[in-house]
Every structure is written in C-alpha cells, then in structure tokens.
Enzyme design. Structure first.
Site, short mmCIF file in Angstrom:
data_model
loop_
_atom_site.label_atom_id
_atom_site.label_comp_id
_atom_site.label_asym_id
_atom_site.label_seq_id
_atom_site.Cartn_x
_atom_site.Cartn_y
_atom_site.Cartn_z
CB CYS A 1 -52.17 78.89 17.83
SG CYS A 1 -53.60 79.98 17.66
CE1 TYR B 1 -49.41 81.87 7.38
CE2 TYR B 1 -47.42 82.80 6.40
CZ TYR B 1 -48.12 81.73 6.90
OH TYR B 1 -47.53 80.48 6.92
CD GLU C 1 -52.31 79.65 5.76
OE1 GLU C 1 -52.78 79.47 6.91
OE2 GLU C 1 -51.16 79.31 5.44
CG ASP D 1 -47.31 82.56 10.84
OD1 ASP D 1 -46.30 81.83 10.93
OD2 ASP D 1 -48.35 82.36 11.47
CB CYS E 1 -51.54 80.47 11.00
SG CYS E 1 -51.52 78.66 11.04
CB CYS F 1 -63.75 95.29 17.56
SG CYS F 1 -64.53 95.96 16.08
CE1 TYR G 1 -50.20 75.96 4.39
CE2 TYR G 1 -48.40 74.36 4.36
CZ TYR G 1 -49.01 75.47 4.92
OH TYR G 1 -48.45 76.09 6.01
#
Length: 221
Positions: free
Chosen positions: A203, A138, A98, A133, A55, A212, A86
C-alpha cells in the site's frame, strides 16, 4: 547516474523524456469495485478532482472507499513527457507524480470532504518521498479544475499547516496547481484498482494521525 539525479529533483522540459503522441497501452473499461467507466466523458453533474499522495495503489483505494465517489483511476500528472509509461515515470525523467483521478457526485460528497481524505491519508511535508517510497513521482500534489477548487485547496492547506506544526512537522510541500496544462495520463491496466486485484499487495500510504479541519468525509467500511 542520470536516473539517481532525477530521483530528488525535477527535470526541465528539455531534460525530460520525449514520450509519444498516443498512449502505449489501453486502459480497462470499468472500475473493478465501483463498476463504472474509468475514463470520460462522465455523466453530467459529476465533478473531477486530481490528487497525488504517494504510491497510487493505496491512494486510489482511499478514494474509492469514500461515499459519493463514482469512479477512480490512477495515472501520471504534473510532468512534461506525453503519455509516459510506468518505467519512464519511475526513472524520474518525466517530471510526473503518481496521481489519482476522483470522479464524484457533489450532491453526496464535497470537494472539502475529498481534501480531508487527501490530507489525512499521507504526510504532506516530505517533499519527494512518501514514507519508504523515494522519488519525485511520490510528491504530494493537488491539481485543480476550477478556481473554486484552487481556493479551497489552498485554504485547506493553510488550515492544516498549524495542526501539523504543533505536532512537530515541517512545512507542507504539496504543490497546488491548475490541472490545465498538466494533463492526466492514465496508468497501465495492471495499476488500476491494484489493491482490489491484489488485496495483500503493497500500500505505502500512511497519514500523520492528525485531523484536518475541513470536510466531513465518510469512508465506507
């Protein structure tokens, strides 16, 4: 249903919605947090990076909070439909994900720093989803603007994969492709800096908790 079918598979160019020759909406002029223009041309010396990590509301905030980032804007990238809306992207019939466009000062933050933010802010092993999501929009993606970005993105993926694997995660599914031929289409105005306008809003972004081994990014606050 056609809609359901394309939540879990990408359409071919022939299957994708036809789109339009011009955007169906206008984009606000300036970033509500950083105060700088959202769209180019950008000042000389700044670089551009494009990322998809679920998202885009929460993803954008991760980057605007990163020191050295000059502006961010959210949009749609990696698909076939010109200037999608959208609703069209959410149908799964455009092929886009997105994305967040990050305009940054390389004297203050490196591309490696941004890659570190990217990898640590989501789970890049989930395919066509990110947490709750679900859908092709996504998917995890990096769209590179130079051969150097491409090499660094691939190297960072290869460095992060064994870290994830040791903790039980599967293969990274992030697509790493040149931005050329995959234009970035800015999203509607209400999506831009959404979590600044709606601090309690959804969120949808959450990392694995694993570090990482690239970059040394600093996030304000």
């Amino acid at each position: 249903m056609l809609f359901s079918a394309f939540k879990n598979q990408l359409p071919t160019p022939d299957e994708a919605l036809k789109g339009r020759p011009e955007p169906a909406f206008t984009v606000p002029g300036r970033h509500t947090v950083l105060g700088n223009p959202l769209e180019g041309p950008y000042p000389e010396g700044l670089h551009v990076a494009d990322f998809g990590l679920g998202c885009f509301w929460g993803a954008e905030r991760k980057f605007w909070e990163t020191e050295g980032v000059w502006t961010t804007l959210v949009g749609y990238q990696g698909g076939h439909t010109p200037h999608p809306t959208y609703e069209e992207v959410c149908s799964g019939l455009t092929g886009h994900t997105e994305a967040v466009r990050v305009v940054y000062d390389p004297a203050r933050v490196s591309y490696g720093d941004l890659l570190k933010v990217f990898w640590e802010s989501h789970d890049p092993t989930q395919g066509f989803r990110q947490g709750n999501d679900v859908g092709t929009q996504y998917r995890s993606a990096i769209y590179t603007h130079t051969p150097e970005q491409q090499r660094e993105a691939e190297s960072s993926r290869d460095a992060y994969q064994p870290v994830l694997q040791r903790s039980g995660y599967g293969p990274i599914t992030t697509e790493i492709l040149p931005a050329e031929g995959r234009p970035f289409h800015a999203a509607e105005g209400y999506h831009q800096q959404y979590l600044d306008k709606n601090p309690g809003g959804y969120c949808g972004i959450g990392g694995t908790g694993l570090s990482c081994p690239v970059g040394v990014a600093k996030v304000d606050g």
